[in-house]
Design an enzyme around this catalytic site. Structure first.
Site, PDB file in Angstrom:
ATOM      1  N   THR A  25      39.659  37.357  37.462  1.00 22.87           N
ATOM      2  CA  THR A  25      39.733  38.106  38.705  1.00 22.87           C
ATOM      3  C   THR A  25      38.377  38.090  39.401  1.00 22.87           C
ATOM      4  OG1 THR A  25      41.534  39.535  37.998  1.00 22.87           O
ATOM      5  CG2 THR A  25      40.028  40.439  39.641  1.00 22.87           C
ATOM      6  N   HIS A 174      50.993  36.329  33.002  1.00 18.94           N
ATOM      7  CA  HIS A 174      49.917  37.118  32.390  1.00 18.94           C
ATOM      8  C   HIS A 174      50.552  38.164  31.481  1.00 18.94           C
ATOM      9  CE1 HIS A 174      46.152  38.773  31.554  1.00 18.94           C
ATOM     10  NE2 HIS A 174      45.632  38.886  32.756  1.00 18.94           N
ATOM     11  N   ASN A 177      45.913  41.529  28.224  1.00 19.05           N
ATOM     12  CA  ASN A 177      44.911  42.407  28.857  1.00 19.05           C
ATOM     13  C   ASN A 177      45.459  43.715  29.423  1.00 19.05           C
ATOM     14  OD1 ASN A 177      43.380  40.202  28.228  1.00 19.05           O
ATOM     15  ND2 ASN A 177      42.631  39.823  30.298  1.00 19.05           N
ATOM     16  N   TYR A 179      48.325  44.458  31.094  1.00 20.69           N
ATOM     17  CA  TYR A 179      49.123  44.482  32.321  1.00 20.69           C
ATOM     18  C   TYR A 179      50.615  44.588  31.979  1.00 20.69           C
ATOM     19  CZ  TYR A 179      44.552  43.394  34.057  1.00 20.69           C
ATOM     20  OH  TYR A 179      43.201  43.456  34.315  1.00 20.69           O
ATOM     21  N   ASN A 234      42.110  47.779  28.790  1.00 16.66           N
ATOM     22  CA  ASN A 234      43.021  48.607  29.572  1.00 16.66           C
ATOM     23  C   ASN A 234      43.859  49.525  28.694  1.00 16.66           C
ATOM     24  OD1 ASN A 234      42.354  47.978  32.258  1.00 16.66           O
ATOM     25  ND2 ASN A 234      43.501  46.058  32.165  1.00 16.66           N
TER      26      ASN A 234
END
Length: 361
Positions: A25, A174, A177, A179, A234
């Site tokens: 990102t 994805h 991480n 998400y 996260n």
């Protein structure tokens, strides 16, 4: 000759070497639309065999961080066309990483009417940066209804079709991480009691439904997935049974016939070490291409390729400050150091302005 710099393939996609630029990102897309600056950034790095884009949202609901791109509007498709064209002209292939942020979001980073969705109404610990008001606590997300799940799956399929319309060679889901896809897999964020919660067979159902939808949309040979089996980013704490759950997932991903699995190991950045046993499980169970990433230098990449531990190696942070990373690794040249203060700031500083070994004529 070094394996790392020789031609490779990803299913039907021919690559000029075994080096992958990992998705990172960068928050350079005001209005969530890819732009000329992004085309310059990716084209600078197109001596890689394969470039995987930064996480790109499949819908307004999937947006999380400020200024991340999407792939759900005509303007976004047109913006990405300029990026893929610039990259293909330089010889690299390019995949779009589709990222739905789920609960890792904030309404201030989303358009009016968008919703913060997750498997369950469990807020992530910590804060989210917003351009409008600085750091803000993560909100409590809405638990997704059955209709929300169905419409989100359809959004992933539409995003995959849009990616091919924008000139990409395929897509990466994805699933890492912290998400949305991983939020369904992990028991701390998935407290559901319906068919999408409980045992791993149910917690992985959403992931497998999304995978089936995107494969149906663009073909299995152009679809991959990124996973972080021991990632804690996260607010994803480790739990008993994590290795068994991912071994189960490896078998079912293999059955789907998708092109590749991309395993990320963030231990070089302080995360728990991903056991070699789980990497070996994916290597033995999954018959497609295996990409490994996380803290690689040229020597370790060459060693893992030669030993057959993986088929391609992805480099992340080294590509930030070294657009000519391939040449630098080939020649043993010193690497530029990334400016961590400009990772997510608007504009070219810390993005396209790092010095090259050889300036353009």
């Amino acid at each position: 000759m070094s394996i790392l710099f020789t031609p490779a393939s990803l299913g039907p996609i021919a690559l000029q070497n075994h080096m992958v630029m990992a998705p990172m990102t960068r928050s350079r897309a005001p209005g969530n639309i890819p732009n000329v600056l992004m085309a310059e950034y990716y084209a600078q790095r197109a001596t890689a065999g394969l470039i995987i884009t930064e996480g790109t949202s499949s819908s307004p609901n999937g947006l999380g961080y400020p200024r991340i791109p999407g792939i759900f509007s005509r303007a976004q498709i047109e913006g990405w066309k300029a990026v893929t064209g610039a990259v293909h002209e330089k010889g690299a292939k390019m995949l779009l990483q589709i990222m739905h942020c789920g609960r890792i979001s904030h309404p201030l980073n989303m358009p009016e009417g968008a919703r913060v969705l997750a498997p369950s109404a469990v807020a992530a610990a910590g804060t989210m940066y917003t351009d409008a008001a600085g750091l803000q606590p993560f909100p409590v997300p809405e638990a997704m209804s059955g209709e929300d799940i169905r419409s989100t799956v359809a959004e992933y399929a539409d995003a995959a079709r849009n990616a091919l319309a924008a000139g990409f060679d395929g897509i990466e889901l994805h699933g890492a991480n912290g998400y949305l896809l991983e939020q369904f897999i992990r028991p701390n964020t998935n407290l559901r009691t319906d068919g999408y919660g409980g045992a791993i067979e149910n917690r992985a159902r959403f992931v497998l439904e999304v995978l089936e939808a995107v494969i149906g949309a663009i073909g299995r040979e152009r679809v991959g997935i990124r996973l972080s089996p021991f990632g804690v980013f996260n607010d994803m704490p480790l739990y008993d049974g994590v290795e068994a759950d991912y071994a189960w997932l490896a078998r079912h991903l293999d059955a789907s016939g998708l092109a590749y699995i991309h395993i990320v190991d963030h231990s070089s950045m302080g995360a728990p070490v991903v056991p070699e046993s789980i990497k070996a499980t994916f290597r033995s169970v999954f018959r497609g291409t295996l990409i490994l990433s996380g803290g690689y230098d040229a020597g370790r990449a060459e060693s893992d390729l030669a030993a057959g531990r993986c088929d391609l190696v992805a480099f992340g942070r080294p590509f930030l400050a070294n657009a000519d990373l391939v040449e630098r690794l080939k020649t043993g040249a010193e690497l530029n150091t990334p400016d961590m203060d400009t990772l997510y700031t608007p504009g070219p500083k810390g993005y396209t302005d790092y010095p090259l070994l050889h300036s353009a004529d």
